[in-house]
Design a protein around this motif. Structure first.
Motif, short mmCIF file in Angstrom:
data_model
loop_
_atom_site.label_atom_id
_atom_site.label_comp_id
_atom_site.label_asym_id
_atom_site.label_seq_id
_atom_site.Cartn_x
_atom_site.Cartn_y
_atom_site.Cartn_z
N THR A 152 0.84 -1.20 0.00
CA THR A 152 0.00 0.00 0.00
C THR A 152 0.87 1.25 0.00
N PHE A 153 1.93 1.20 0.82
CA PHE A 153 2.84 2.34 0.89
C PHE A 153 3.43 2.64 -0.50
N GLN A 154 3.82 1.57 -1.19
CA GLN A 154 4.40 1.77 -2.53
C GLN A 154 3.36 2.37 -3.48
N ARG A 155 2.11 1.94 -3.31
CA ARG A 155 1.04 2.51 -4.15
C ARG A 155 0.88 4.00 -3.89
N TRP A 156 0.90 4.34 -2.61
CA TRP A 156 0.78 5.77 -2.25
C TRP A 156 1.91 6.57 -2.90
N PRO A 177 -3.74 3.78 -8.17
CA PRO A 177 -5.06 3.65 -7.53
C PRO A 177 -5.17 2.34 -6.75
N SER A 178 -5.91 2.38 -5.65
CA SER A 178 -6.10 1.18 -4.83
C SER A 178 -7.57 0.81 -4.83
N SER A 179 -7.84 -0.50 -4.82
CA SER A 179 -9.24 -0.93 -4.70
C SER A 179 -9.68 -0.80 -3.25
N GLY A 180 -8.73 -0.64 -2.35
CA GLY A 180 -9.05 -0.48 -0.93
C GLY A 180 -9.08 -1.79 -0.18
N ASP A 181 -9.00 -2.92 -0.90
CA ASP A 181 -9.11 -4.19 -0.17
C ASP A 181 -7.85 -5.03 -0.25
N GLU A 182 -6.72 -4.41 -0.52
CA GLU A 182 -5.51 -5.24 -0.58
C GLU A 182 -5.02 -5.63 0.81
N ILE A 183 -5.59 -4.98 1.83
CA ILE A 183 -5.15 -5.32 3.19
C ILE A 183 -6.35 -5.67 4.06
#
Ligand code: PMP
Length: 346
Positions: free
Chosen positions: A71-75, A80-86
């Motif tokens: 997630t940090f790398q995505r930021w 864009p994040s789907s929000g459910d990777e974690i």
């Protein structure tokens, strides 16, 4: 132009609504604390206020977060994040993708949040929220006009009106909703007072809006603009010469200036003292969105108008409870109590 003209226009618009039989009165419901708490499970320790001299663990929780390495790398790369990777289960964080594998986490300090006083995690707020849910349950059970308005709502409204040194206040579900509702209500004055089906140019309301105003103000203006009852003028950010020039050449009588009081993106104050001078000169209705100033600006936390000693010059003040108050909800505090006539006593 007399400032009092706006009082008259609002009163005339309300009379028109009354004649159209579309005015709805609130139906306040009295919720009794005594009655509710007797039948409930034992009450937790609900001390009124707790004050702490030093930073506490929960103070950090409003600014300190953990995020997974992916997630940090995505930021970092703005992916864009789907929000459910974690997903976190039983206190153990693992990734949905390739679950079972332990993920690396990073601790981040957020400087972008709006929980300015850290109240969202303060024990007194937590206890009060839990106590309210224990005693009265969750949800309003209906819109305010049907059966969702209680003595507590009224109490909060009058406290907020006092905070803003206004006669009245209207609660809304969010600050976003408050701005949308207010822009639509202001625009409606133009259409209600029009002689024909559609307001002529001079019968419309002219809204002057700062170029960097919050999205909810802009969306509200767009909504009412589509109905054809307003003329919209966007003035350069905090540029009072530009605003003065636009006001001076505008032939529409019903003028409104709307501005954020403290701008969220740039962090600068609206030139509220100059706005007050222009208000006297042009007789417009001054609306401020004090989302960022409420509870943090001014000696009493009354907001930006209090800080600059301009409370009397602000006609309508929008606020949110989702920032410094650490809760949720929006409100509109207003100068005169025309709407009081339509509120029954609780
Ligand atoms: N106005 C401003 C200036 C804001 O920054 C925000 C929230 N970002 C709002 C209104 C909306 O407030 P709420 O979160 O209560 O919808």
């Amino acid at each position: 132009m007399e400032q009092g003209s706006w009082n008259q226009w609002v009163e005339d618009a309300l009379t028109k609504l009354e004649s159209l039989k579309v005015l709805r009165s609130l139906r306040p419901i009295y919720l009794s604390t005594e009655q509710q708490s007797r039948s409930q499970e034992p009450r937790a320790n609900d001390e009124e206020y707790q004050v702490f001299d030093e930073m506490q663990a929960w103070d950090r929780s409003s600014v300190e977060v953990s995020i997974s390495e992916p997630t940090f790398q995505r930021w970092l790369h703005d992916i864009p994040s789907s929000g459910d990777e974690i997903v976190v289960r039983d206190g153990v964080a693992d990734g949905k993708v390739g679950s079972g594998e332990m993920q690396q986490f990073r601790r981040l300090l957020l400087f972008s949040g709006n929980d300015y006083l850290g109240l969202s995690s303060h024990p007194t707020i937590r206890n009060a929220a839990a106590k309210a849910a224990r005693e009265h349950g969750m949800g309003p059970r209906g819109s305010a006009l049907v059966c969702g308005y209680t003595n507590y709502h009224r109490l909060l409204e009058s406290c907020l009106a006092d905070l803003k040194k206004k006669e009245d206040c209207l609660l809304c579900p969010t600050g976003f909703a408050a701005n949308m509702a207010l822009m639509v209500a202001i625009g409606s004055v133009g259409s209600l007072l029009a002689r024909g089906q559609k307001p002529l140019k001079e019968e419309k309301v002219a809204i002057f809006s700062d170029a960097l105003n919050h999205a909810s103000i802009i969306d509200g203006i767009h909504l009412v603009e589509r109905r054809g009852s307003v003329e919209v003028f966007v003035y350069r950010h905090c540029d009072m010469f530009h605003l003065d020039a636009l006001l001076s050449t505008c032939r529409v009588k019903k003028k409104v200036v709307v501005t954020d009081s403290l701008f969220s993106m740039d962090g600068d104050f609206a030139p509220i003292v100059e706005l007050a001078k222009l208000r006297k000169k042009h007789g417009f209705l001054l609306v401020i969105d004090d989302a960022h100033g409420t509870f943090v600006c001014g000696k009493r936390g009354g907001g930006v108008a209090e800080k600059f000693n301009c409370e009397k010059d602000v006609d309508l003040c929008v606020g949110t409870l989702s920032k410094a108050a650490g809760c949720h909800g929006g409100f509109i505090a207003c100068r005169n109590h025309v709407q009081m006539q339509f509120r029954p006593e609780i």
